[in-house]
Every structure is written in C-alpha cells, then in structure tokens.
Design a protein around this motif. Sequence first.
Motif, short mmCIF file in Angstrom:
data_model
loop_
_atom_site.label_atom_id
_atom_site.label_comp_id
_atom_site.label_asym_id
_atom_site.label_seq_id
_atom_site.Cartn_x
_atom_site.Cartn_y
_atom_site.Cartn_z
N ILE A 183 -16.98 15.72 52.19
CA ILE A 183 -17.17 16.01 50.79
C ILE A 183 -15.98 16.40 49.90
O ILE A 183 -15.42 17.28 50.49
CB ILE A 183 -18.40 17.12 50.52
N LEU A 184 -15.53 15.85 48.87
CA LEU A 184 -14.47 16.13 48.16
C LEU A 184 -15.07 16.19 46.85
O LEU A 184 -15.62 15.64 46.18
CB LEU A 184 -13.44 14.91 48.15
N ARG A 185 -14.61 17.65 46.05
CA ARG A 185 -14.79 17.69 44.99
C ARG A 185 -13.60 18.03 44.11
O ARG A 185 -12.65 18.80 44.60
CB ARG A 185 -15.98 19.00 44.82
N LEU A 186 -13.76 17.24 42.97
CA LEU A 186 -12.37 17.60 41.86
C LEU A 186 -13.00 18.46 40.78
O LEU A 186 -13.95 18.04 40.06
CB LEU A 186 -11.83 16.33 41.25
N TYR A 187 -12.58 19.46 40.46
CA TYR A 187 -12.92 20.40 39.31
C TYR A 187 -11.87 20.21 38.35
O TYR A 187 -10.69 20.39 38.53
CB TYR A 187 -13.10 21.98 39.59
N GLY A 188 -12.20 20.26 36.85
CA GLY A 188 -11.13 20.37 35.75
C GLY A 188 -11.71 20.17 34.48
O GLY A 188 -12.89 20.18 34.23
N THR A 189 -10.84 19.38 33.57
CA THR A 189 -11.33 19.25 32.31
C THR A 189 -11.02 17.70 31.97
O THR A 189 -10.03 17.13 32.81
CB THR A 189 -10.57 19.94 31.41
N ALA A 190 -11.39 17.00 31.18
CA ALA A 190 -11.06 15.76 30.87
C ALA A 190 -11.06 15.25 29.32
O ALA A 190 -11.55 15.98 28.58
CB ALA A 190 -12.27 14.70 31.40
N GLN A 191 -10.38 14.30 29.20
CA GLN A 191 -10.10 13.66 27.59
C GLN A 191 -10.98 12.46 27.87
O GLN A 191 -10.85 11.68 28.73
CB GLN A 191 -8.76 13.22 27.52
N THR A 192 -11.70 12.25 26.76
CA THR A 192 -12.27 10.80 26.54
C THR A 192 -11.53 9.98 25.65
O THR A 192 -11.16 10.44 24.42
CB THR A 192 -13.90 11.00 25.83
N ILE A 193 -11.42 8.76 26.35
CA ILE A 193 -10.42 7.75 25.65
C ILE A 193 -11.51 6.48 24.96
O ILE A 193 -11.91 5.97 26.10
CB ILE A 193 -9.30 7.57 26.33
N HIS A 194 -11.73 6.28 23.88
CA HIS A 194 -12.50 5.37 23.36
C HIS A 194 -11.59 4.24 23.10
O HIS A 194 -10.42 4.30 23.07
CB HIS A 194 -13.24 5.60 22.20
N ARG A 195 -12.05 2.89 22.94
CA ARG A 195 -11.52 1.76 22.60
C ARG A 195 -10.48 1.72 21.49
O ARG A 195 -9.52 1.33 21.39
CB ARG A 195 -12.28 0.46 22.37
N GLN A 196 -11.09 2.47 20.49
CA GLN A 196 -10.21 2.73 19.29
C GLN A 196 -9.14 3.66 19.41
O GLN A 196 -8.25 3.59 18.42
CB GLN A 196 -11.00 3.01 17.95
N ASP A 197 -8.95 4.27 20.51
CA ASP A 197 -7.98 5.50 20.37
C ASP A 197 -6.54 4.66 21.14
O ASP A 197 -6.51 3.48 21.82
CB ASP A 197 -8.17 6.32 21.47
N ALA A 198 -5.41 5.40 20.66
CA ALA A 198 -4.18 4.93 20.80
C ALA A 198 -3.81 4.76 22.32
O ALA A 198 -3.09 3.81 22.70
CB ALA A 198 -3.20 5.80 20.27
#
Length: 181
Positions: free
Chosen positions: A86-101
Amino acid sequence: MAKFYDSLDQKLTEFIGEQKIYFTGTAAKDGRVNVSPKGMDSFRVLNDKQVAWLNLTGSGNETAAHLKEVNRITVMFCAFEGKPLILRLYGTAQTIHRQDADWDKYYNLFPADEGARNIFVMDIDSVQTSCGFGVPLMDYQEDRTILPDWTAKIGADGVKEYWEKKNVTSIDGLPTGIFDQ
C-alpha cells in the motif's frame, strides 16, 4: 510495518506506473469525507515531490470543492496483483480547470478525452508504504469504456451542460470553481 519517506524514489514511481486503480481522499471543514476511485490512463509522476492526475467528468466534483476550502489530500495505491504493498501520498493540490492558463501544459501529458474536467497537481509532503497483506489479489481485465463513450456521444456542449447541472457545487453545496475565471 509502515515506513515514511520525504519523496518518491524510482521503485515507488515504478509501482505507481503498474497500478490500474488509485484512490483520492479529501474533506472540507464540515460535511462528507470523499474517497474517490480513479482509473484509466490518468495519473502521472512529475518528479519525486509532485504528481498530477486528469479528472474526468463524473457525478460529483468533490475533490475540487474540498481543495478550495481545505487544501489537503491523500492519494492511495494498493497492489491487487503481485507483491503486496500500500502506498499513500500526503500533501496539498492545485485544481486546474480548462479555463486556467496551465491547462494545456498539464493536459498534454494525458490522452485526449472530451470529458476531461480538471487536473490536480499535488505537492507531496510525505510518502508512506505499508504491507498490504490484507488487500485481496484481483485480476485486471480491462478499462471500462462507458465514460469516454458517453462523453464522446454527448460532445463538448453536452459535457458542459452536465457540469452546469451536476458539477458546480459539491454534494454538500460547496463551490467547485469549475467555471470560475
């Protein structure tokens, strides 16, 4: 016994590449905790401290909503074939939407899909491995084509209509940012 690491190494990166399914887990301050299974060719290791995945159109958009409010996430992989892990990655994330650069920069890492809704880019704070001895052995047959077939059938306009009906807020009423500028 569980072991923690600061980043992914080559062995763990190869393990990720072999998996057919992974799970994401997020939660807002209140409301439901969301655990979502993901599959298909939708996950990329960008470097030893960063990963990304393509999020396809679905019935909810919980991860995007939760990350807007509480930016923390766990991604989990389980070996259902071969040696247990079992492998777990812990952290934070940025959501990138279609309209984003940055959309094209990351979208080009994945197979094109009419139903591509967001991309999540995760910064890894820590990595954990554990035995996986209780995870059952299962045989992979193939990816389902129902979702890409459906989005191809309804086209871009149909996908956008679906997002407007089902993906603007989470099941707990939180905004997902899908159409934000």
